[in-house]
Scaffold this motif. Structure first.
Motif, mmCIF file in Angstrom:
data_model
loop_
_atom_site.group_PDB
_atom_site.id
_atom_site.type_symbol
_atom_site.label_atom_id
_atom_site.label_comp_id
_atom_site.label_asym_id
_atom_site.label_seq_id
_atom_site.Cartn_x
_atom_site.Cartn_y
_atom_site.Cartn_z
ATOM 1 N N PHE A 30 0.730 -1.153 0.004
ATOM 2 C CA PHE A 30 -0.044 -0.076 0.028
ATOM 3 C C PHE A 30 0.867 1.431 0.149
ATOM 4 N N LEU A 33 2.585 1.751 -3.434
ATOM 5 C CA LEU A 33 1.731 2.139 -4.544
ATOM 6 C C LEU A 33 1.424 3.641 -4.115
ATOM 7 N N TYR A 34 0.854 4.098 -2.826
ATOM 8 C CA TYR A 34 0.437 5.339 -2.584
ATOM 9 C C TYR A 34 1.586 6.450 -2.988
ATOM 10 N N LYS A 36 3.856 6.295 -5.162
ATOM 11 C CA LYS A 36 3.603 6.246 -6.704
ATOM 12 C C LYS A 36 2.579 7.088 -7.361
ATOM 13 N N SER A 37 1.205 6.905 -6.612
ATOM 14 C CA SER A 37 0.130 7.628 -6.999
ATOM 15 C C SER A 37 0.325 9.257 -6.744
ATOM 16 N N PHE A 44 0.457 5.899 -12.242
ATOM 17 C CA PHE A 44 -0.825 5.329 -11.367
ATOM 18 C C PHE A 44 -1.950 5.279 -12.552
ATOM 19 N N PHE A 439 -5.420 6.277 -2.827
ATOM 20 C CA PHE A 439 -4.275 6.716 -3.750
ATOM 21 C C PHE A 439 -4.540 8.063 -4.382
ATOM 22 N N TRP A 467 -7.614 14.819 -6.908
ATOM 23 C CA TRP A 467 -7.563 13.134 -7.447
ATOM 24 C C TRP A 467 -8.421 13.141 -8.733
#
Length: 646
Positions: A30, A33-34, A36-37, A44, A439, A467
């Motif tokens: 997690f 990936l977070y 990266k986002s 992402f 994310f 987002w």
């Protein structure tokens, strides 16, 4: 932002068998990936976009924005230059590319047990195409607004997706709102067509929707705004319509829908969401927050008239090819086991409901729950308001048999989807905490001066960057959009909620900071209720606050000052309740109305609602009241208190 390691103590961890099949199986994954986002959003979200069909690819920056009012107009743009159609992606693409035509899209469960139907993806597409052609036959075209005022029936999903198919903008109004509220929303969004039903039963109560809709249209005419053609029959028009309809290809930033949410000024705000970003965000949040897999049966108990129903009954689940339960009825009708009976009937594995419903069912004890097996359940979710730890523990222990993680999701109509939420296999859980950001979401906590607070702290919850699914504007009023969400703290999106961050980095929502109330998960404006009260000729002034309620979370406590010569009576109180109900809807009916010969005001004439909240909850510790113009009103207000308020 996200701690390096999740805490080991005082948290609940997911079972190993859930971790084995999870999309995101560990806190370390997690966190990677977070990062990266947040640092590489194009990479992402570009991976998410690969699952969908694009008529043309985007050009330029994947996510472009300005959150700082001092630097110019606020804007968010996602995948600008791309063209697609969300209806095509969640129906045609699933049928033709993923071979899901025969999969059940919805198990519809009516108000009465035994009243049921199933609809496959192929059948849903056929109905949507037919109704899209009906809309076109009525002159509806790309960009037109269509108002939908319907119960929880399959036709509601058909109507909203038919709008999306031809590029029309749907504006769904919750079927519990009054004629005045419906009229206000039709006028504000300049809708050219209203879709409604004759009526429906909610429990044993008949709701005559057509009567309310007719009254709303008459109010529109009285205000000299619209002349709608009325009384065209859905079934007659559908019989004559073709079941083929080519989608209208839409730009990424074309509007998809308007959904009204209460505003602190009293006038509802038309929150506008656009096509591509909303599609990506609802698809991703649904898949990861509920850890969706193709063999799941998913049930969200919300109404499609609210954002939860838009994102997590219609668009998010269908984007993932999911099979969902669509429920028309009440959790207590015909008995208090109804929800668990439905879980067993359809073998529901992912179940999403509101803390209000949980607290309501807690009152009846464990026996109604234990009458049903519930062995199919894997993940539980809550939405609409912060869940108190006691209700969380009951949901986890009694409903989920301590097997199922509880994803306590924080988000808003404006955010489009979950913004603070656990991921069921990856996030160790703390009962009552929304845990960490999803994310692409970067939260911060600010003090009154707009300074970012680090470590354990409490203050205003804000977000530092967009987002894909965040709202783009208030329909027809971009200035209000900027003033409401961006002017208080330039550079940040301001949620209007308070928040606490603990020593482990977990976020806890503490409730609304502005003049809004969260009643049974429905956001209500105190100004809107006050306006409805003062419309009565007997009322000179009104002030409305929230007070704790064991089931609803908050209840409406109203103080009214009467005009000279008017006496406060039970009949007048009943009239005032009915007035609010007619003006806004049943959800806003006051729980308590108190006669207030005077209100606590500052010397400049501002009502001190902080003091009124203390009176409503019978707390004598007033804090600093030195700015009160007349402190003698306090004792009088305490004497007149509604005795049953908590």
């Amino acid at each position: 932002m996200i701690p390096d390691k999740a805490p080991k103590k005082d948290v609940l961890h997911a079972a190993e068998d859930l971790k084995k099949e999870a999309h995101i199986s560990s806190f370390e994954t997690f966190k990677e990936l977070y990062e990266k986002s947040v640092e590489s959003p194009e990479e992402f979200w570009g991976d998410v976009a690969k699952d969908f069909f694009w008529k043309t690819k985007h050009t330029g920056q994947f996510l472009d924005y300005n959150f700082d009012v001092t630097k110019g107009k606020i804007f968010v743009k996602c995948m600008e230059g791309a063209t697609t159609n969300i209806c095509y992606n969640i129906l045609d693409h699933n049928i033709h590319e993923r071979q899901l035509g025969d999969r059940v899209a919805f198990y519809w469960e009516g108000n009465e047990p035994g009243d049921e139907k199933t609809v496959t993806y192929r059948e849903l597409l056929e109905q949507v195409c037919k109704f899209a052609n009906v809309l076109k036959s009525q002159g509806v075209k790309k960009g037109d607004r269509v108002s939908i005022y319907m119960p929880m029936v399959i036709e509601l999903v058909v109507a909203m997706l038919a709008c999306a198919r031809i590029g029309a903008v749907h504006s769904i109004v919750f079927a519990g709102f009054s004629a005045e509220s419906l009229c206000e929303r039709i006028i504000d969004s300049q809708c050219s067509l209203l879709i409604t039903a004759d009526g429906f039963y909610r429990g044993d109560k008949l709701i005559s929707l057509k009567v309310i809709a007719d009254e709303a249209l008459q109010k529109c005419r009285d205000k000299n705004r619209f002349q709608m053609q009325v009384d065209l029959c859905w079934h007659t028009l559908m019989e004559e319509a073709s079941n083929e309809c080519e989608p209208v290809w839409c730009e990424s930033e074309d509007p998809l829908f308007i959904l009204y949410t209460s505003g602190s000024t009293g006038k509802p705000k038309g929150v506008l969401h656009t096509v591509s970003g909303y599609m990506l965000y609802t698809a991703a949040t649904f898949k990861l927050v509920f850890d969706y897999h193709p063999d799941d049966i998913y049930w969200c108990t919300a109404d499609i008239g609210w954002i939860t129903g838009h994102s997590y009954i219609t668009y998010g689940p269908l984007a993932n090819g999911a099979s969902s339960v669509l429920f028309e009825g009440l959790p207590t009708y015909p008995d208090v086991s109804r929800m668990w009976q439905i879980v067993d009937k359809y073998q529901v594995s992912k179940f999403y409901t509101a803390p209000t419903a949980i607290r309501l069912l807690m009152k009846y004890g464990t026996e109604p729950v234990h009458k049903c097996k519930r062995t199919s359940l894997k993940i539980l979710g809550t939405v609409g308001e912060p869940i108190n730890p006691e209700a969380w523990q009951w949901f986890y222990s009694v409903v989920g048999d301590k097997r199922c993680p509880v994803v306590d999701t924080f988000w808003q109509t404006e955010t489009g989807g979950h913004v603070l939420t656990p991921l069921p296999a990856a996030t160790p859980l703390k009962p009552g905490s929304a845990t960490f950001p999803f994310f692409g979401v970067v939260p911060a906590i600010l003090n009154e001066s707009g300074e970012e607070l680090e470590g354990p702290s409490e203050g205003y919850l804000v977000f530092k960057q967009p987002w894909p699914g965040v709202m783009r504007t208030v329909y027809g009023n971009h200035e209000r959009f900027e003033a409401t969400y961006f002017k208080k703290f330039p550079g940040y999106y301001v949620t209007g909620d308070g928040c606490r961050r603990d020593k482990d980095g977990y976020y806890w929502i503490t409730g609304r900071i502005d003049d809004m109330l969260n009643v049974s998960g429905h956001l209500l404006s105190t100004a809107e209720v006050e306006s409805a009260l003062v419309e009565h000729q007997a009322v000179a002034e009104a002030a409305v606050v929230g007070t704790p309620h064991p089931v609803k979370g908050e209840s409406l406590y109203c103080f009214v000052t009467l005009a000279d010569g008017i006496s406060y009576t039970a009949a007048l109180e009943a009239e005032l309740r009915q007035q609010v109900r007619e003006r806004i809807g049943a959800i806003a009916t006051p729980d308590y109305i108190q006669n207030a010969p005077g209100l606590p005001k500052t010397r400049s004439g501002k009502i001190m609602r902080r003091v009124l909240r203390k009176i409503a909850s019978n707390q004598r510790d007033m804090g600093d009241v030195s700015t009160l113009a007349d402190s003698t009103v306090l004792e009088q207000l305490f004497e007149n208190r509604c005795g049953t308020a908590m």
